[in-house]
Design a protein around this motif. Structure first.
Motif, short mmCIF file in Angstrom:
data_model
loop_
_atom_site.label_atom_id
_atom_site.label_comp_id
_atom_site.label_asym_id
_atom_site.label_seq_id
_atom_site.Cartn_x
_atom_site.Cartn_y
_atom_site.Cartn_z
N LEU A 74 0.62 -0.98 0.05
CA LEU A 74 -0.30 0.13 -0.29
C LEU A 74 0.38 1.36 0.47
N ARG A 75 1.96 1.05 1.00
CA ARG A 75 2.66 2.55 0.94
C ARG A 75 2.88 2.84 -0.10
N ASN A 76 3.45 2.35 -0.84
CA ASN A 76 4.65 2.35 -1.56
C ASN A 76 3.69 2.60 -3.14
N ASN A 77 2.46 2.03 -3.41
CA ASN A 77 2.04 2.08 -4.12
C ASN A 77 0.56 3.12 -4.20
N ILE A 78 0.33 3.47 -3.01
CA ILE A 78 -0.39 4.67 -3.20
C ILE A 78 -1.02 5.19 -3.72
N HIS A 79 -0.85 5.22 -5.35
CA HIS A 79 -1.22 6.08 -6.07
C HIS A 79 -2.47 5.03 -7.48
N LEU A 80 -1.88 4.22 -6.89
CA LEU A 80 -3.28 3.03 -7.55
C LEU A 80 -3.62 2.86 -6.73
N PHE A 81 -3.08 2.12 -5.49
CA PHE A 81 -4.28 1.58 -4.45
C PHE A 81 -5.85 3.06 -4.16
N ALA A 82 -5.01 3.86 -4.37
CA ALA A 82 -6.52 5.44 -3.97
C ALA A 82 -7.48 4.90 -5.33
N ALA A 83 -6.56 4.88 -6.29
CA ALA A 83 -7.05 4.96 -7.58
C ALA A 83 -7.81 4.26 -7.99
N MET A 84 -7.90 2.69 -7.45
CA MET A 84 -8.30 1.64 -7.02
C MET A 84 -9.93 1.72 -6.27
N ALA A 85 -9.07 2.50 -5.05
CA ALA A 85 -10.43 2.43 -4.21
C ALA A 85 -11.48 3.47 -4.85
N THR A 86 -11.10 4.59 -6.02
CA THR A 86 -11.96 5.48 -5.69
C THR A 86 -13.47 4.72 -7.11
N ILE A 87 -12.05 4.00 -7.78
CA ILE A 87 -13.48 3.19 -9.15
C ILE A 87 -14.46 1.75 -8.44
N MET A 88 -13.68 1.38 -7.16
CA MET A 88 -14.72 0.47 -6.53
C MET A 88 -15.52 1.16 -5.50
N GLY A 89 -15.50 2.48 -5.25
CA GLY A 89 -16.64 3.24 -5.14
C GLY A 89 -17.88 3.31 -5.56
N PHE A 90 -17.79 3.64 -7.14
CA PHE A 90 -18.95 4.14 -8.16
C PHE A 90 -19.59 2.38 -8.29
N ALA A 91 -18.48 1.64 -8.28
CA ALA A 91 -19.24 0.44 -8.39
C ALA A 91 -20.23 -0.17 -7.25
N ILE A 92 -19.58 0.43 -5.78
CA ILE A 92 -20.48 -0.32 -4.51
C ILE A 92 -22.02 0.79 -4.69
N MET A 93 -21.76 2.48 -5.42
CA MET A 93 -22.83 2.21 -5.31
C MET A 93 -23.84 2.20 -6.41
N SER A 94 -23.10 1.49 -7.43
CA SER A 94 -24.23 1.05 -8.45
C SER A 94 -24.66 -0.01 -8.50
N LEU A 95 -24.78 -0.67 -6.83
CA LEU A 95 -25.74 -1.42 -6.68
C LEU A 95 -26.40 -1.48 -5.57
#
Length: 207
Positions: free
Chosen positions: A149-170
Motif C-alpha cells: 500500500l505505502r509504495n503504491n498509494i497512487h494506484l491503490f487510491a485510484a482503484m478504491a475510487t473506482i470501487m466506490g462507483f461500483a459499490i454505489m451502482s449496487l
C-alpha cells in the motif's frame, strides 16, 4: 474539467455530471476522478486539501452521490497509508462533500445496461451476474496483486475510487463501471493503469 460540468449544457432533470466532446458525452466522475485522486499524493499538502475541497463541492452541486462516495473511499485509502493531519483533513472534507451530495434529491431514473447492471443480470440469470461480478472484482484486484500500500498509494487510491462507483451502482441508480454501457469508466481505468506503469518505469530508471 470536472468543474466544467457545472457550466455544461448537458443536463438531465437538473443534474449535471457529463462533459461533451463533440457528439460524445462522457461521465466526468468515472473518467477523471480516479486519475485526480491518484495525483493527490504528489501535490503539496495545502494544494491537495484544496483540490479535495473543490472536488467535494463540485460533486455535491452536480449532485452525484456515487462520485461523492468514490472520492471518500479514495481519500480514505490515502489517509490509511499516510496517517497525518493533512490526509485526515482531506478525509474530513471529502466526508462533508459526501454529506452535501446525499442531502440533495437525485431525480435521475436508471437506464438499462448502464445502471443496476449486476442486479438486472441476476434477475435474468444468476450465473451471468456472478460472472460479471467476478470480472469486475478481478479488474480491481489484479493490478494490485503483490503490491504494498505505502509504495503504491497512487494506484491503490485510484482503484478504491473506482470501487466506490461500483459499490454505489449496487445501491442506487448509478453507472456500473467497466461492465456497464459507456466508455467513461473504461477510459478512466486505462488512464489509471497507464499512469501506474509510467511511475514504475520512472522509479526503475531512478534506481
Amino acid at each position: 474539467f470536472c468543474i466544467a460540468t457545472l457550466f455544461s449544457r448537458i443536463e438531465m432533470e437538473g443534474v449535471q455530471r457529463w462533459i461533451g466532446m463533440g457528439p460524445i458525452r462522457l461521465h466526468a466522475g468515472l473518467l477523471l476522478l480516479p486519475v485526480i485522486v491518484s495525483f493527490l499524493p504528489d501535490l503539496r499538502k495545502i494544494l491537495a486539501l484544496l483540490a479535495v475541497f473543490v472536488l467535494g463541492l463540485t460533486i455535491s452541486l452536480q449532485p452525484d452521490r456515487a462520485a461523492a462516495v468514490a472520492l471518500l473511499l479514495g481519500v480514505l485509502t490515502l489517509a490509511t497509508a499516510k496517517r497525518d493531519r493533512w490526509s485526515f483533513g482531506m478525509l474530513a472534507v471529502a466526508a462533508m462533500g459526501c454529506v452535501g451530495a446525499f442531502w440533495q434529491q437525485d431525480p435521475l431514473q436508471p437506464v438499462q445496461f448502464v445502471e443496476y447492471v449486476v442486479i438486472d443480470a441476476w434477475q435474468f440469470h444468476p450465473l451471468i451476474a456472478i460472472i460479471l461480478s467476478g470480472a469486475l472484482m478481478l479488474a480491481f484486484v489484479l493490478p494490485l496483486r503483490g503490491l504494498g500500500l505505502r509504495n503504491n498509494i497512487h494506484l491503490f487510491a485510484a482503484m478504491a475510487t473506482i470501487m466506490g462507483f461500483a459499490i454505489m451502482s449496487l445501491l442506487g441508480p448509478y453507472p456500473t463501471p467497466l461492465i456497464g454501457y459507456g466508455a467513461s469508466a473504461i477510459i478512466g481505468y486505462g488512464l489509471v493503469l497507464g499512469l501506474a506503469t509510467s511511475r514504475e518505469i520512472v522509479r526503475g530508471n531512478g534506481s
